[in-house]
Enzyme design. Structure first.
Site, PDB file in Angstrom:
ATOM      1  N   PRO A  20       3.181   5.660   0.679  1.00  0.00           N
ATOM      2  CA  PRO A  20       2.306   5.357  -0.463  1.00  0.00           C
ATOM      3  C   PRO A  20       0.871   5.027  -0.043  1.00  0.00           C
ATOM      4  O   PRO A  20       0.032   4.744  -0.904  1.00  0.00           O
ATOM      5  CB  PRO A  20       2.955   4.124  -1.097  1.00  0.00           C
ATOM      6  CG  PRO A  20       4.217   3.873  -0.356  1.00  0.00           C
ATOM      7  CD  PRO A  20       4.073   4.518   0.959  1.00  0.00           C
ATOM      8  N   GLU A  21       0.600   5.047   1.259  1.00  0.00           N
ATOM      9  CA  GLU A  21      -0.748   4.680   1.717  1.00  0.00           C
ATOM     10  C   GLU A  21      -1.439   5.890   2.346  1.00  0.00           C
ATOM     11  O   GLU A  21      -1.874   6.780   1.633  1.00  0.00           O
ATOM     12  CB  GLU A  21      -0.651   3.483   2.659  1.00  0.00           C
ATOM     13  CG  GLU A  21      -0.106   2.248   1.923  1.00  0.00           C
ATOM     14  CD  GLU A  21      -0.035   1.010   2.790  1.00  0.00           C
ATOM     15  OE1 GLU A  21      -1.091   0.558   3.271  1.00  0.00           O
ATOM     16  OE2 GLU A  21       1.085   0.476   2.979  1.00  0.00           O
ATOM     17  N   MET A  22      -1.506   5.981   3.675  1.00  0.00           N
ATOM     18  CA  MET A  22      -2.213   7.100   4.298  1.00  0.00           C
ATOM     19  C   MET A  22      -1.284   8.262   4.612  1.00  0.00           C
ATOM     20  O   MET A  22      -1.735   9.402   4.776  1.00  0.00           O
ATOM     21  CB  MET A  22      -2.948   6.599   5.538  1.00  0.00           C
ATOM     22  CG  MET A  22      -4.030   5.574   5.187  1.00  0.00           C
ATOM     23  SD  MET A  22      -4.722   4.670   6.586  1.00  0.00           S
ATOM     24  CE  MET A  22      -5.801   5.897   7.299  1.00  0.00           C
ATOM     25  N   HIS A  63      -1.829   7.609  -1.046  1.00  0.00           N
ATOM     26  CA  HIS A  63      -1.625   9.059  -1.064  1.00  0.00           C
ATOM     27  C   HIS A  63      -1.133   9.546  -2.428  1.00  0.00           C
ATOM     28  O   HIS A  63      -0.295   8.927  -3.065  1.00  0.00           O
ATOM     29  CB  HIS A  63      -0.605   9.424   0.020  1.00  0.00           C
ATOM     30  CG  HIS A  63      -0.428  10.892   0.221  1.00  0.00           C
ATOM     31  ND1 HIS A  63      -1.449  11.724   0.633  1.00  0.00           N
ATOM     32  CD2 HIS A  63       0.675  11.692   0.059  1.00  0.00           C
ATOM     33  CE1 HIS A  63      -1.005  12.965   0.718  1.00  0.00           C
ATOM     34  NE2 HIS A  63       0.284  12.973   0.382  1.00  0.00           N
TER      35      HIS A  63
END
Length: 337
Positions: free
Chosen positions: A139-141, A95
């Site tokens: 930090p991902e989805m 993200h």
């Protein structure tokens, strides 16, 4: 006379291959079953049984970017099924274009079902539990459970799929993850190595068999074993320091244990190691010799092992890109912040 010598050489070669197969099995290496029932028994989760409907739903959700806060990131973003099940970068990008804060590399999703634990620190026991993490991780989805459910439930096409897969159209975050986990369980890639272990002595070339022998003799199979040729938790580094340890701050679990990655399709999944610091397969093999075995492998030995590792490239399942349901006026809008 020449014919007799030739027959003798063939017999010796066959004997050597059969002996190597036995040695590989004794070292703990196991084939992916060619029998469908045996394979299903190996990859299935009794708590979340595989079904055709659940696999199809899981596939759609695996490719579903609206399961991310921004509407831009799907599971396939970091585990691209067209590129060996990885993203091909040293640290996963999520993200707001942010790199993993610990500089962790995305492991391949292919054959992940054979891993005893999931994530580099082994914190989750199976693929269903693992699937919940990246969706929620900032930090991902970066999506919340509530928002994920609202997005999926707002699209009428999904309600029918959930009813077929789970028996009702009550959409929950756990069911979303469970469906993704089931799809991932089917992502196995049998190779010619499996045919060799199953008794086909000609499946591997002479050079590949020599590489397998070196792999076993040097101790690589001590950690890289089982059907996954990896997947257990091991101390890393064990003997000597890892030369790229300063890339990121990951030190393993509380006991310094790190998940052993699968070596299946390893030639397709660079960069290597938890922090993606190594791009050369040859260098990766050298480092493993030093850090885990306390050996300075000769160039010929490294080349031989790499030859074997390339024989672990498997047959990828054919994946038809799904047509995803259309959004409605009730679908929560994307948020890139």
């Amino acid at each position: 006379m020449k014919k007799t010598i030739l027959i003798g050489l063939i017999i010796l070669s066959s004997f050597a291959s059969a002996t190597l197969i036995d040695d590989a099995k004794k070292a703990g290496l196991s084939p992916i079953p060619s029998d469908e029932k045996a394979l299903l028994k190996l990859i299935d989760n009794p708590k979340n049984p595989i079904s055709k409907a659940k696999v199809e739903l899981g596939k759609a959700l695996f490719f579903e970017p609206r399961l991310s806060k921004s509407n831009l990131i799907s599971c396939n973003t970091c585990h691209n099924l067209a590129t060996g099940g990885i993203d091909g970068v040293s640290a996963a990008i999520g993200h707001k274009w942010s790199a993993n804060p610990h500089h962790l590399n995305s492991p391949t999703v292919y054959n992940a079902v054979f891993m005893e634990k999931q994530f580099w620190d082994g914190r989750d026991p199976d693929l269903e539990a693992q699937a919940q993490g990246p969706m929620q991780a900032p930090p991902e989805m970066a999506i919340s459970q509530e928002m994920a459910v609202k997005r999926i439930a707002s699209m009428s096409g999904y309600k029918e799929q959930f009813k077929e897969a789970f028996g009702d159209n009550n959409i929950t975050f756990k069911k979303i993850a469970d469906a993704i986990g089931v799809f991932e369980r089917t992502l196995v890639t049998p190779s010619k190595f499996d045919k060799f272990l199953a008794g086909d002595e000609k499946a591997l070339s002479t050079e590949e068999q020599e590489g397998l022998k070196t792999f076993i003799d040097k101790g690589c199979a001590t950690c890289h074993s089982g059907v996954g040729i990896g997947g257990t938790m091991q101390k890393f580094p064990l003997v000597k320091p890892y030369k790229y340890a300063n890339v990121g701050d990951f030190k393993g679990d509380k006991n310094g244990m790190v998940k052993v990655p699968t070596l299946r399709n390893i030639a397709q999944t660079a960069p290597y190691y938890h922090n993606g610091a190594v791009w050369s397969l040859e260098e990766a093999v050298k480092i493993m010799g030093e850090t885990e075995l306390g050996l300075e492998l000769k160039e010929k030995e490294v080349a031989s092992i790499v030859t074997f590792l390339k024989a672990l490239d498997g047959e990828m399942p054919t994946i038809t890109y799904p047509k995803l349901p259309a959004v409605t006026s009730k679908t929560p809008k994307p948020d890139i912040n």
